[in-house]
Design an enzyme around this catalytic site. Structure first.
Site, PDB file in Angstrom:
ATOM      1  N   ASN A 211       0.846  -1.200   0.000  1.00 47.50           N
ATOM      2  CA  ASN A 211       0.000   0.000   0.000  1.00 47.50           C
ATOM      3  C   ASN A 211       0.880   1.248   0.000  1.00 47.50           C
ATOM      4  O   ASN A 211       2.105   1.158   0.043  1.00 47.50           O
ATOM      5  CB  ASN A 211      -0.972  -0.022   1.179  1.00 47.50           C
ATOM      6  N   ASP A 279      -4.775  -5.888   5.282  1.00 50.41           N
ATOM      7  CA  ASP A 279      -5.838  -6.641   5.940  1.00 50.41           C
ATOM      8  C   ASP A 279      -5.807  -8.114   5.544  1.00 50.41           C
ATOM      9  O   ASP A 279      -6.224  -8.967   6.301  1.00 50.41           O
ATOM     10  CB  ASP A 279      -7.204  -6.033   5.595  1.00 50.41           C
ATOM     11  N   ASP A 308      -5.006  -9.097  13.328  1.00 50.00           N
ATOM     12  CA  ASP A 308      -5.160  -7.675  13.660  1.00 50.00           C
ATOM     13  C   ASP A 308      -4.228  -7.405  14.842  1.00 50.00           C
ATOM     14  O   ASP A 308      -4.510  -7.807  15.980  1.00 50.00           O
ATOM     15  CB  ASP A 308      -6.615  -7.354  13.996  1.00 50.00           C
ATOM     16  N   LYS A 340     -14.305   1.854  15.672  1.00 50.77           N
ATOM     17  CA  LYS A 340     -13.034   1.123  15.740  1.00 50.77           C
ATOM     18  C   LYS A 340     -12.482   1.082  17.166  1.00 50.77           C
ATOM     19  O   LYS A 340     -11.883   0.103  17.585  1.00 50.77           O
ATOM     20  CB  LYS A 340     -12.032   1.824  14.820  1.00 50.77           C
TER      21      LYS A 340
END
Ligand code: C5P
Length: 407
Positions: A211, A279, A308, A340
């Protein structure tokens, strides 16, 4: 705060010397006075005339005359500076510094000084990774020489790898950190873990899912925490940034490696999850390069959820007292961050808008919303370095308030 401070800049012989001209300009803009020494090789890359025009001072080189030495000797040159900066620092000048040589004006000034020294190494990747250079680097670090860079990237010699001189902006930040009166050690005795940068999840040995995270906000957080007396460990995915002064950097590639590295560093007082963790990873990653042949169809990737890290550390037996997450959102920034906070079990979520219009990803500035169980505090737009400093002050205050409440 740095206005009126004085720097002795030593420009050695490397192609990166042109960036030192930009550095001088940026230093002068901040009111920092610059005197420069250019080595004989350095003068092959940038002319003393350009340096003199930018510093507004005469330039010192080995072509100095006896009268100059009587007017201003090498001792005086280093004595009158608050900091000596060697940029570019070539393999040769690093070797001379490590060995205590003093066979020209630059090395003589370096040997005669009792002032802090910062070097910005710049050289071919093989020269940088050579055992001799790495040995010299260790010696220099042990002698309290600060180092900024080098960065990884395309090099003027056509190769790729570590060896590119840090950018003027990064050198400037290191200079400011060294020149500024030390900030109050609000976080002395605290250990802080910071994750930063992207992760890369392999598709095959060549390809990966990644990313656009630059790692800048996480690196700035570690630098700000370290400067306030904390022991900061930066667990970083692949970035081109250089290690902040004094910070221990652990380089990782995948989310799973990042999770393991964070666990190994527990216990800690604060854990900050600024990394843009992928993710998903590729469940059917290939151990051989996937070939593109006429017979093969477009391959399908089977994705599998990554651990996570934030959520697992927030529920860990050895959970740090302060767990902070980031939420990069492109819409409903604050609402998503609130959800979140509960879902991940964090004490704080620092939310920011990363939609294309905000230019946060990879950029220098950031506008954040601090979300806690108590509510939302939206900050004005600041540089990532300033966001980091203010967050560290906030965290220090929170830890202190808890300690008082427990007493
Ligand atoms: O769910 P989302 O990715 O938006 O959450 C962002 C926060 O969670 C960030 O603090 C990020 O570092 C952390 N995170 C993590 N491990 C993941 C995904 C996100 O630590 N696998």
């Amino acid at each position: 705060m740095t206005s009126g401070r004085r720097i002795l800049l030593i420009i050695a012989g490397g192609i990166a010397a042109y960036k030192s001209l930009e550095l001088i300009r940026r230093l002068r803009e901040r009111g920092i006075e610059v005197r420069a020494i250019v080595t004989t090789a350095g003068a092959e890359f940038v002319t003393p005339l350009s340096i003199a025009s930018l510093t507004g001072e005469r330039v010192f080189s080995d072509l100095f005359s006896l009268t100059d030495e009587a007017e201003i000797g090498h001792i005086e040159l280093s004595r009158s500076a608050d900091l000596i900066v060697v940029a570019p620092a070539t393999a040769d000048i690093m070797a001379k510094m490590a060995g205590g040589h003093a066979n020209d004006l630059a090395t003589t000034a370096l040997l005669a000084t009792d002032k802090p020294v910062l070097i910005a190494p710049a050289m071919n990747v093989r020269m940088w990774t050579h055992a001799a250079t790495q040995r010299n680097l260790d010696i220099l670090r042990q002698s309290n020489v600060s180092v900024v860079g080098p960065n990884e990237g395309d090099m003027a010699c056509g190769e790729y790898g570590p060896g590119r001189m840090a950018e003027p902006e990064e050198i400037l930040q290191a200079i400011e950190a060294l020149l500024q009166a030390k900030p109050e050690p609000l976080l002395r005795g605290r250990k802080i873990i910071v994750t930063a940068g992207p992760t890369q999840e392999p598709i095959d040995p060549i390809r990966y899912i990644g990313n656009r995270s630059s790692g800048r906000q996480g690196y700035a957080l570690a630098a700000a925490g370290q400067a306030r007396g904390a022991e900061c460990v930066l667990i970083s995915g692949p970035t081109t940034l250089s290690a902040p002064l004094g910070v221990r950097v652990i380089k990782v590639t995948t989310a799973e490696e990042m999770r393991q590295a964070v666990e190994r560093e527990l216990p800690a007082d604060i854990a900050i999850f600024a990394a843009a963790v992928a993710d998903w990873k590729v469940a059917n990653a290939s151990s051989e390069k996937i070939k593109k042949t006429a017979a093969t169809k477009v391959p399908s990737l089977l994705l599998q959820e990554n651990p996570d890290i934030l959520a697992s550390i927030a529920r860990h037996q050895r959970r740090p007292p302060l767990v902070v997450g980031f939420a990069a959102e492109t819409e409903n920034v604050v609402d998503n961050a609130k959800a979140k906070l509960a879902r991940k079990g964090a004490d704080l979520i620092i939310a920011n808008d990363v939609s294309a219009k905000s230019a946060v990803m990879g950029g220098e500035r950031n506008r954040v919303h601090v979300v806690s169980a108590k509510g939302v505090d939206s900050w004005v737009e600041l540089s990532k370095a300033e966001v980091a400093v203010r967050l560290m002050e906030l965290f220090a205050g929170m830890l202190q308030a808890r300690r008082k409440a427990a007493e």
